[in-house]
Scaffold this active site. Structure first.
Site, short mmCIF file in Angstrom:
data_model
loop_
_atom_site.label_atom_id
_atom_site.label_comp_id
_atom_site.label_asym_id
_atom_site.label_seq_id
_atom_site.Cartn_x
_atom_site.Cartn_y
_atom_site.Cartn_z
CG ASN A 150 -0.69 0.01 2.37
OD1 ASN A 150 0.34 -1.27 2.58
ND2 ASN A 150 -0.90 0.47 3.49
CB THR A 230 0.79 -12.27 6.10
OG1 THR A 230 -0.10 -12.35 5.47
CG2 THR A 230 1.83 -12.56 5.47
CD GLU A 248 4.43 -1.71 13.53
OE1 GLU A 248 2.99 -1.01 13.89
OE2 GLU A 248 4.88 -2.04 14.48
CB CYS A 282 -2.24 -0.33 8.11
SG CYS A 282 -1.17 1.13 8.35
CD GLU A 461 7.52 -0.39 11.81
OE1 GLU A 461 6.59 0.06 11.20
OE2 GLU A 461 8.51 -1.65 10.98
P1 NAD Z 1 0.24 -9.11 2.98
O1 NAD Z 1 0.37 -10.21 4.64
O2 NAD Z 1 -0.32 -10.11 1.74
O3 NAD Z 1 1.84 -9.26 2.36
C1 NAD Z 1 3.12 -8.31 2.95
C2 NAD Z 1 3.68 -8.84 3.17
O4 NAD Z 1 3.82 -10.36 3.37
C3 NAD Z 1 4.11 -9.30 1.40
O5 NAD Z 1 5.53 -8.93 0.99
C4 NAD Z 1 3.85 -10.22 0.94
O6 NAD Z 1 4.62 -10.98 -0.10
C5 NAD Z 1 4.80 -10.48 2.00
N1 NAD Z 1 4.34 -12.37 2.95
C6 NAD Z 1 3.10 -12.79 2.47
N2 NAD Z 1 3.04 -14.37 2.54
C7 NAD Z 1 4.06 -14.04 3.38
C8 NAD Z 1 4.62 -15.35 4.54
N3 NAD Z 1 4.29 -16.44 4.52
N4 NAD Z 1 6.13 -15.44 4.70
C9 NAD Z 1 6.33 -14.45 4.91
N5 NAD Z 1 5.99 -12.79 4.04
C10 NAD Z 1 5.10 -13.15 3.61
O7 NAD Z 1 0.05 -7.43 2.65
P2 NAD Z 1 -0.76 -7.02 1.92
O8 NAD Z 1 -2.09 -7.28 1.21
O9 NAD Z 1 0.38 -6.54 1.22
O10 NAD Z 1 -1.50 -5.12 2.62
C11 NAD Z 1 -2.38 -5.25 3.53
C12 NAD Z 1 -2.09 -5.43 5.20
O11 NAD Z 1 -0.60 -4.68 5.22
C13 NAD Z 1 -3.03 -5.01 5.23
O12 NAD Z 1 -4.00 -5.90 6.27
C14 NAD Z 1 -2.87 -3.25 6.20
O13 NAD Z 1 -3.99 -2.80 7.74
C15 NAD Z 1 -1.56 -3.49 6.67
N6 NAD Z 1 -0.57 -2.75 6.38
C16 NAD Z 1 -0.47 -2.27 8.11
C17 NAD Z 1 0.32 -1.40 8.24
C18 NAD Z 1 0.70 -1.12 9.75
O14 NAD Z 1 1.90 -0.81 9.83
N7 NAD Z 1 0.24 -1.39 10.74
C19 NAD Z 1 0.67 -0.48 7.49
C20 NAD Z 1 1.01 -0.97 5.83
C21 NAD Z 1 -0.25 -2.11 5.30
#
Ligand code: NAD
Length: 481
Positions: A150, A230, A248, A282, A461
């Site tokens: 995002n 994840t 996060e 997020c 963080e």
């Molecule tokens: P995602 O969990 O699908 O993927 C995030 C990252 O993790 C990607 O690089 C992905 O390739 C990797 N990944 C996926 N499966 C994995 C595994 N089994 N092992 C290791 N790495 C793996 O998330 P997304 O769809 O890319 O992002 C959206 C989510 O991120 C939303 O839930 C959003 O709320 C969250 N988010 C949180 C914050 C925060 O600061 N809390 C900030 C931005 C986004």
């Protein structure tokens, strides 16, 4: 077609499998580049390269590391426009947003941690008459940084910068959905002369390349931002290995509006906190609770303001709402609008695919959507949608709205609008969220602790917290008598 490459041991390399994944431009709905489909073999090379670099990088003075990071800063600043355009094409977000927020923040992340490392210090504890204890904070070694789609370069650098500044060497994986600016960053690192192996970027799928980083025995810590599910998968692998974990995760943030708020400021900010980046931040406030005396006025004005947002080509300067990141995400967001209908929600605005003409006619666009008449505890109001969909709901008392606000399993951020200072403190104290904004939204000071409670994550963080995360504390006790 452009082939993105991994950055391992200071060089750009093809994946060992020689396989690539499609990378889409979501605003036009077409593949425009290819991403390495890396696997555990690429990760193995990256960890090896990082391990080789670590003894030298970790022993450099903080000032020397600062100098390297600042060289990267200057190159990002030089390429600001190019990087903003790349981010927009890769992610679908308006270029104006990438130029004002994403790329400048990547600059700030590196600047902040380049200098923070020089101010990082540790404590001494005197056990009077017996001993002096001092704390050594030593870089962990090779660490893994995994980031989402995002805010691609923004969040990628938010992890990498403190890790490098603390003296760790990094194996990082950006999202496979938005890999482009991480790739461009790897080229800038080469140009900046960053010593080989200090930062390694492995592209590919989460379940393959990502989980190989998490499971690698020589990766000492994982800093992860992404979905809660994840985060659970990662914790399941990393926890029994006793790796340090910073997670996060998702959110379902409340936006609480009291009738005594500064109305114009609230309205203007609520449009942004609901729909910036197509609601794919997020920290966006997706559940809007409005004190009853203000409800009808707010509803009318909010619908009117949001209907004026221009949905359009992300590369055009007047566009406010760009494309959603992918077709599957578009389908997910729309499925929640259907669910809201089933849950008796009334769609006040939007709820449909937005059809554009010309270049973007096959792109993934959704109308900003406002829904009312939903119960606070229905699925639409409990599950993370992560799109331009908000619900609005009236409330009568502070106790009632706190119950609504705290009812989800998430606890990332919350926004409160009131001119009553005592109430602001009282509500902030009772909200179950890691970050609370009073009369503002997304006002960030990088020194503050950033992170969520409950299912929104573990750890914080920002500031020195991140430098502490990437170091191991060791107490040295010296007997003095
Ligand atoms: P995602 O969990 O699908 O993927 C995030 C990252 O993790 C990607 O690089 C992905 O390739 C990797 N990944 C996926 N499966 C994995 C595994 N089994 N092992 C290791 N790495 C793996 O998330 P997304 O769809 O890319 O992002 C959206 C989510 O991120 C939303 O839930 C959003 O709320 C969250 N988010 C949180 C914050 C925060 O600061 N809390 C900030 C931005 C986004």
């Amino acid at each position: 077609m452009l082939k993105i490459e991994n950055y391992i041991g200071g060089e750009l390399t093809a994946p060992i499998s020689e396989k690539y994944l499609d990378n889409f431009n979501p605003a036009v709905g077409e593949v425009y580049s290819l991403i390495p489909d890396s696997d555990e073999r690429d990760v193995e090379f990256a960890v090896e390269a990082a391990g080789k670099a670590f003894p030298i990088w970790s022993k450099m003075s903080a000032e020397t590391r600062h100098d390297y990071l600042m060289r990267i800063v200057r190159l990002i600043e030089r390429d600001l426009d190019l990087l903003a355009e790349a981010e927009s094409v890769d992610n679908g977000k308006p270029k104006s947003l990438a130029k004002a927020v994403d790329i400048p923040r990547a600059v700030s992340n590196f600047k902040f941690y380049a200098t923070a490392a020089m101010h990082f210090s540790s404590e001494a504890h005197e056990t009077v008459g017996q001993a002096i204890n001092y704390t050594l904070r030593q870089p962990l070694g090779v660490v893994g940084c995994i980031s989402p789609w995002n805010l691609p370069l923004y969040l990628f650098t938010w992890k990498i910068a403190p890790a490098l500044a603390a003296g760790c060497c990094v194996v990082a994986k950006p999202s496979e959905i938005t890999p482009m600016t991480a790739y461009l960053l790897s080229k800038l690192c080469i140009e900046a002369g960053l010593p080989e192996g200090v930062l390694n970027i492995v592209h590919g799928l989460g379940a393959k390349a990502g989980s190989a980083i998490v499971a690698h025995k020589n990766v000492k810590a994982i800093s992860f931002t992404g979905g809660t599910k994840t985060g659970q998968d990662i914790a399941r692998i990393a926890a029994p290995m006793f790796k340090k974990l910073s997670l996060e995760l998702g959110g379902k943030n409340p936006n609480i509006i009291f009738a005594d708020c500064n109305y114009e400021e609230m309205l203007k900010t609520t449009v942004l906190s609901s729909f910036s980046n197509q609601g794919q931040i997020c920290l966006c406030g997706s559940r809007i609770f409005v004190e009853r005396p203000l409800y009808e006025r707010f509803k009318t004005d909010f619908v009117e303001r949001v209907s004026q947002l221009k949905i359009g080509d992300p590369l055009e300067s007047e566009t406010n709402v760009g494309a959603v990141v992918s077709k599957s995400h578009l389908e997910k967001v729309l499925s929640y609008v259907d669910l809201a209908r089933e849950e008796n929600g009334k769609i006040l605005l939007g709820g449909k695919i937005a059809k554009l003409e010309g270049r973007c006619k096959h792109g993934y666009f959704i109308e900003p959507t406002i829904i009312e008449n939903l119960a606070f505890d229905c699925r639409t109001n409990q599950e993370e949608i992560f799109g331009a969909v908000v619900s609005i709901q009236p409330f009568d008392t502070e106790t009632e709205v706190l119950r609504y606000a705290n009812s989800t399993e998430y606890g990332l951020s919350a926004t409160v609008w009131t001119e009553n200072l005592s109430r602001a403190h009282r509500v902030a104290e009772k909200l179950e969220s890691g970050i609370i904004w009073i009369n503002c939204w997304l006002l960030r000071d990088l020194r503050t602790p950033f992170g969520g409670m409950k299912q929104s994550g573990v750890g914080r963080e920002g500031g020195f917290e991140a430098l502490k995360f990437f170091t191991e504390e060791k107490n040295v006790c010296i007997k003095i008598n």
